[in-house]
Design a protein around this motif. Structure first.
Motif, mmCIF file in Angstrom:
data_model
loop_
_atom_site.group_PDB
_atom_site.id
_atom_site.type_symbol
_atom_site.label_atom_id
_atom_site.label_comp_id
_atom_site.label_asym_id
_atom_site.label_seq_id
_atom_site.Cartn_x
_atom_site.Cartn_y
_atom_site.Cartn_z
ATOM 1 N N VAL A 172 -17.976 -43.159 31.901
ATOM 2 C CA VAL A 172 -18.773 -43.840 32.950
ATOM 3 C C VAL A 172 -19.633 -45.052 32.867
ATOM 4 N N ASN A 173 -20.341 -45.371 33.198
ATOM 5 C CA ASN A 173 -20.924 -46.192 33.081
ATOM 6 C C ASN A 173 -21.805 -46.861 34.133
ATOM 7 N N ILE A 174 -23.018 -46.199 33.843
ATOM 8 C CA ILE A 174 -24.516 -46.373 34.412
ATOM 9 C C ILE A 174 -24.521 -47.878 34.743
ATOM 10 N N THR A 175 -24.390 -48.709 35.954
ATOM 11 C CA THR A 175 -24.684 -49.651 36.351
ATOM 12 C C THR A 175 -25.238 -50.160 37.437
ATOM 13 N N SER A 176 -25.635 -50.146 38.674
ATOM 14 C CA SER A 176 -26.531 -50.359 40.003
ATOM 15 C C SER A 176 -25.951 -50.224 41.425
ATOM 16 N N GLY A 177 -26.714 -49.621 41.749
ATOM 17 C CA GLY A 177 -26.730 -50.153 43.541
ATOM 18 C C GLY A 177 -26.692 -51.903 43.665
ATOM 19 N N ASN A 196 -17.746 -46.304 37.418
ATOM 20 C CA ASN A 196 -19.290 -46.704 37.416
ATOM 21 C C ASN A 196 -19.453 -46.219 38.418
ATOM 22 N N LEU A 197 -21.012 -45.429 37.672
ATOM 23 C CA LEU A 197 -21.850 -44.786 38.900
ATOM 24 C C LEU A 197 -22.912 -46.157 38.946
ATOM 25 N N LEU A 198 -23.512 -46.619 40.238
ATOM 26 C CA LEU A 198 -24.307 -46.888 40.948
ATOM 27 C C LEU A 198 -25.344 -46.494 41.082
ATOM 28 N N ASP A 210 -26.913 -43.781 46.892
ATOM 29 C CA ASP A 210 -28.191 -43.778 47.086
ATOM 30 C C ASP A 210 -28.422 -43.445 48.219
ATOM 31 N N GLY A 211 -28.514 -41.823 48.348
ATOM 32 C CA GLY A 211 -28.753 -41.587 50.230
ATOM 33 C C GLY A 211 -28.759 -42.496 51.106
ATOM 34 N N GLY A 212 -27.399 -43.590 51.545
ATOM 35 C CA GLY A 212 -27.127 -43.783 52.176
ATOM 36 C C GLY A 212 -27.542 -44.866 52.788
ATOM 37 N N ALA A 213 -28.713 -46.012 51.463
ATOM 38 C CA ALA A 213 -29.413 -47.254 51.451
ATOM 39 C C ALA A 213 -28.254 -48.338 51.765
ATOM 40 N N PHE A 214 -27.264 -48.071 51.588
ATOM 41 C CA PHE A 214 -25.881 -49.127 51.344
ATOM 42 C C PHE A 214 -25.802 -49.793 53.656
ATOM 43 N N PRO A 215 -25.863 -50.387 53.732
ATOM 44 C CA PRO A 215 -25.758 -49.716 55.462
ATOM 45 C C PRO A 215 -24.052 -50.447 55.867
#
Ligand code: NAD
Length: 259
Positions: free
Chosen positions: A136-141, A180-182, A251-256
Motif C-alpha cells: 500500500v502506498n500512501i500518496t495524495s488526493g 494506493n491510498l489517496l 476525502d469525505g466527498g471532496a473530489f467532485p
C-alpha cells in the motif's frame, strides 16, 4: 471482522505520527507484527509504545530516514521479507515551480516516487515466492485533483502511480496486490501546521481557519487518521486479494467527480 492477517509481518514507513502511525496501529490490531520506521527515535519510541498498548502486538522500531539508501537498508535489515509493505514519507513543500531547481525535484522524486519503488523492488520477489503480499502506498488526493502549489507532490506521486499501475497487473497472478491510498484532508500534525499558517495569513484564529476548511468538505469535517488506518488494514487483509492497481480516495466527498 477477522482480517485474516494475524502473524503477518508488516513494514510501515514514516510511522511515528499521522497516517503512517494509524496504518501501523490498525495492522497491529489485526494481529500483525509491525516494524515502524521514522526519523526521530524519541517520537518513534513513544508511538511504538502507543501501538503496543492499543494492540498487544510485537512492535520493532527503526529510527532512520527512509528516503536515504542507508535508511532503507536499516529498515530492511530489521525486516528483510515483509508480507505487508506500507510506503509513506513526508510530503514535499509547497511553492512556485519557477523556484524549484533540479535538486528540489530530485528530493521530491526521491521521497515520494523512488523510495517506494526501491522498497517494492527489495521486497516483492519474496512475496511472489510465498504467493502472498500486500503493498500500500500512501500518496495524495493531489494525484487525482492536482493542487497548484503542490507541483512537486503532483508530479512525483503521479510518477509512482503510473509505475504501480503497470506492476500491479504484472504480479497479480502471484497473490501480490499493490494499491494506493489517496488522502484528502486528515487531522494530522501536517494539516494542523497548514491550517495554522492559513490562520496566520488570514488574521483569523486556528479554530476559524479549521472551520473554513471543514466547510469546504462535503462530510463537514477533516478525516480521522484511524479511518485511514482501517482502510489500509482492509487492503492488506486476506479479503482484499482481488483488489489491485487501485487508487482509493479517502476525502469525505471532496473530489467532485462522478468517478
Ligand atoms: P505527518 O507530518 O503527520 O507525519 C509524517 C510522518 O512521516 C511522521 O511520522 C514523520 O516522522 C515521518 N517521516 C517524514 N519524513 C520521513 C522520512 N524521510 N523518513 C522516515 N520518516 C519520515 O504527515 P501525514 O499527514 O501523516 O501525511 C503522510 C503523507 O500523506 C505525507 O506524504 C503527506 O504529504 C501525505 N498527505 C497527507 C494528507 C493529510 O491530510 N494529512 C493529505 C494529502 C497527502
Amino acid at each position: 471482522m477477522d482480517l485474516g492477517i494475524s502473524g503477518k509481518k508488516a513494514l510501515v514507513c514514516a510511522a511515528s505520527r499521522g497516517l503512517g502511525l494509524a496504518c501501523a496501529t490498525a495492522l497491529a490490531q489485526a494481529g500483525c507484527q509491525v516494524v515502524m520506521v521514522a526519523r526521530r527515535p524519541d517520537v518513534l519510541a513513544q508511538a511504538a509504545d502507543d501501538v503496543r498498548l492499543a494492540s498487544g502486538a510485537r512492535v520493532i522500531t527503526v529510527a532512520a530516514d527512509i528516503t536515504t539508501p542507508e535508511g532503507r537498508a536499516a529498515a530492511l535489515a530489521a525486516l528483510p521479507e515483509p508480507d505487508i509493505l506500507v510506503n509513506n514519507a513526508g510530503g514535499p513543500p509547497p511553492g512556485d515551480f519557477r523556484d524549484w531547481d533540479r535538486e528540489a525535484w530530485i528530493k521530491a522524486l526521491d521521497a515520494n516516487m523512488l523510495t517506494p519503488i526501491e522498497l517494492i523492488k527489495a521486497t516483492i520477489d519474496p512475496m511472489i515466492g510465498r504467493r502472498w503480499g500486500r503493498i500500500v502506498n500512501i500518496t495524495s488526493g493531489a494525484v487525482k485533483a492536482p493542487i497548484d502549489v503542490l507541483g512537486l507532490s503532483n508530479g512525483a506521486r503521479s510518477g509512482l502511480t503510473g509505475f504501480v499501475a503497470g506492476l500491479a497487473r504484472n504480479v497479480a497472478r502471484h497473490g501480490v496486490t499493490l494499491n494506493n491510498l489517496l488522502p484528502g484532508l486528515f487531522d494530522t500534525d501536517r494539516i494542523a501546521q497548514v491550517v495554522g499558517a492559513q490562520a496566520k495569513n488570514q488574521g483569523i484564529s486556528f479554530d476559524e481557519a479549521k472551520a473554513l476548511r471543514e466547510k469546504s468538505i462535503p462530510a463537514g469535517r477533516l478525516g480521522n487518521p484511524a479511518e485511514f488506518g482501517a482502510m489500509c488494514a482492509f487492503l492488506c487483509s486476506n479479503h482484499a486479494g482481488y483488489i489491485t492497481g487501485q487508487n482509493i480516495l479517502l476525502d469525505g466527498g471532496a473530489f467532485p467527480g462522478t468517478f
